[in-house]
Scaffold this active site. Structure first.
Site, short mmCIF file in Angstrom:
data_model
loop_
_atom_site.label_atom_id
_atom_site.label_comp_id
_atom_site.label_asym_id
_atom_site.label_seq_id
_atom_site.Cartn_x
_atom_site.Cartn_y
_atom_site.Cartn_z
N ASP A 86 -26.38 10.92 16.77
CA ASP A 86 -25.78 12.23 16.62
C ASP A 86 -24.27 12.12 16.43
O ASP A 86 -23.60 11.34 17.11
CB ASP A 86 -26.09 13.05 17.88
CG ASP A 86 -25.57 14.47 17.83
OD1 ASP A 86 -26.09 15.25 17.01
OD2 ASP A 86 -24.66 14.79 18.61
N GLU A 135 -25.91 10.65 11.83
CA GLU A 135 -25.45 11.96 11.43
C GLU A 135 -23.94 11.85 11.20
O GLU A 135 -23.16 11.85 12.14
CB GLU A 135 -25.74 13.01 12.49
CG GLU A 135 -25.30 14.41 12.03
CD GLU A 135 -25.16 15.42 13.16
OE1 GLU A 135 -25.34 16.61 12.89
OE2 GLU A 135 -24.86 15.01 14.30
#
Length: 519
Positions: A209, A265
């Site tokens: 993330d 990400e």
């Protein structure tokens, strides 16, 4: 069957189809109205029948749920909302028995403010964990150290003042999500240990993330005035600091057998910046590239996105493609019709790279309307996280009609999985046919790609590998003129199901897409 731990030709994730599951919204094993790990395990038949290669699980760790799992209070345990570690182990074992790999979310940029690390860090300036987070003294007038803006909170500072210790702490997201400091070697070592915990349990990869944020400029300079109020999480790009850390993560994953994979990400809306995180084969195995997710339904716009990936990503690494996820409106909602959603499925699954599907897009789901009294997400993302409807019954297979969020609008009109599985003309069967076509074609899974000359409103490309050839054609709005292609071609898959198995006549038409094979 168990996935091959040592593929001989290429890594498993090149050309695989990865299916994202947001655990709260996928399936429930009880009548709580909230999805869980056992609910996922009970619906693996659906995923095996559909033909996906891997699942990616959004966070299921212990959390106060301020950001619904992305605020982690214990990285190495399952939140009771979703079950237990034993449930997780059973899920992984059952996935592997079906030939489905498992990727888990990992949040390296921040924790919950109720994580033991942060509770210790804010207890005293002298605590050993203090420097595991980013603290700064106030400016002479008591203001935050810089002008960075946080996500989710409007144009609010990315800093919160801690009265007890007299310093500001950094949070690129909610105040309850303090950023950790990768400048501290013990923090980096602890994060590596988190990865080892899940890799040792058999996961096949991680989705990292907001990975580009783990390296920040030590001077913490102001963002340019013209960029305010863009959240700093979408601006942070300090490759000289970040990439050495990513290389060490890559070394960790590569030390495990079985082609463990890391997809990042990297939420920077500039593909040239995203490409840097592949780092010449030393960085990410895969990176999300988000400009295509925001591309309108327009042939010219998509041609630009495809050309950009070919120019910037393919020389340095393997591309990814995504149309929907847990953070953005579903593409059925954005594109406005099922015909376009169908054509987009062929577009996504026909491009060179690794496509990521978001649970429910195979059912053609759109975002659920969320009444004001049902809003729960701080980022306004509830609509795309509506529960997946499994049956046509009032509870849609969840054991309760009152799930944690309202149902998507298609739930009561044949949009459930059971009804669509019984209907060969459904969008669910289209996804299954396209996935089968990919699986049976070396050209579509890992072949080269060449964009073809096409009339206005049409995008066409050729995929080739090992003597295998496929042509993918997508008709956008205004696609009316015939398309001339070399050789005799047969329609293998049509987004509307019309003409499959017959000769291609050169006609595509708007909001329609085809996979063509040699006659």
């Amino acid at each position: 069957m168990t996935p091959d731990p040592s593929p001989t030709s290429r890594p498993w994730w090149q050309g695989a189809v990865i299916y994202q599951i947001y655990p709260r919204s996928f399936a429930s094993s009880d009548a709580s109205g909230t999805g869980d790990l056992e609910g996922i395990r009970q619906h693996l038949d659906h995923l095996e029948w559909l033909g996906v290669d891997a699942i990616w699980l959004s966070p299921f760790y212990r959390s106060p749920m301020d950001d619904f799992g992305y605020d982690i209070s214990d990285h190495c345990d399952v939140d009771p909302t979703f079950g237990t570690l034993e449930d997780f182990d059973r899920l992984v074992a059952d996935c592997h028995a079906r030939g489905i790999r498992v990727v888990v979310d990992w949040v390296p940029n921040h924790t919950s403010d109720r994580h033991p690390w942060f509770e210790a860090a804010r207890s005293s300036r002298d605590d050993p964990h203090r420097d595991w987070y980013v603290w700064r003294d106030p400016t002479p007038d008591g203001a935050p150290p810089n002008n960075w803006v946080a996500a989710f909170t409007g144009p609010e500072p990315a800093w919160t003042f801690d009265e007890a210790t007299g310093q500001w702490y950094l949070h690129l997201f909610l105040p309850s999500q303090p950023d950790v400091s990768w400048d501290h070697p013990d923090l980096e070592a602890a994060m590596h240990d988190v990865l080892r915990f899940w890799l040792d349990r058999g996961v096949d990869g991680i989705r990292a993330d907001v990975l580009h944020a783990i390296g920040k400029d030590p001077a913490l300079p102001d963002d340019a005035d013209e960029l305010i109020p863009i959240p700093h999480s979408g601006l942070n790009h300090v490759p000289e600091v970040t990439l050495p850390r990513v290389r060490r993560l890559r070394d960790l994953l590569d030390s495990y057998p079985g082609d463990r994979m890391m997809v990042g990400e990297v939420y920077l809306l500039d593909t040239s910046l995203v490409a840097q995180y592949y780092d010449g084969g030393r960085g990410l195995h895969l990176s999300f590239n988000f400009p295509p997710l925001y591309a309108p339904w327009d042939a010219g716009a998509w041609r630009e996105r495809v050309d950009e990936v070919e120019e910037l990503i393919e020389p340095v690494g393997w591309p990814t493609w995504v149309l929907s996820n847990h953070d953005n409106r579903r593409h059925r909602t954005r594109y406005g019709s099922e015909d376009r959603a169908r054509a987009a499925a062929v577009l996504l699954l026909g491009l060179r790279g690794t496509p990521f599907l978001y649970a429910g897009e195979e059912l053609g789901l759109s975002d659920a309307p969320i009444p004001a009294d049902r809003v729960v997400d701080p980022g306004g993302r509830d609509g795309c996280r509506a529960p997946v409807p499994w049956t046509a019954t009032p509870d849609h297979g969840w054991g309760t009609e009152d799930a944690w969020l309202p149902w998507p609008p298609e739930a009561g009109t044949g949009g459930d999985a059971a009804s669509q599985r019984d209907d060969p003309s459904s969008i669910l069967h289209l996804y299954r046919r396209v996935l089968a076509a990919r699986r049976g074609s070396p050209a579509l899974t890992h072949g080269d790609q060449r964009v073809l000359v096409a009339p206005e409103g049409t995008l066409a490309w050729e995929r080739t590998a090992d003597g295998d050839r496929r042509v993918v054609v997508v008709g956008f709005a205004g696609a009316e003129d015939p398309l001339a292609l070399d050789g005799d071609l047969v329609v293998e898959v049509a987004s509307d199901g019309v003409g499959e198995g017959t000769a291609f006549d050169g006609v595509v038409g708007p909001d329609r897409a085809l996979v063509l094979r040699p006659a």
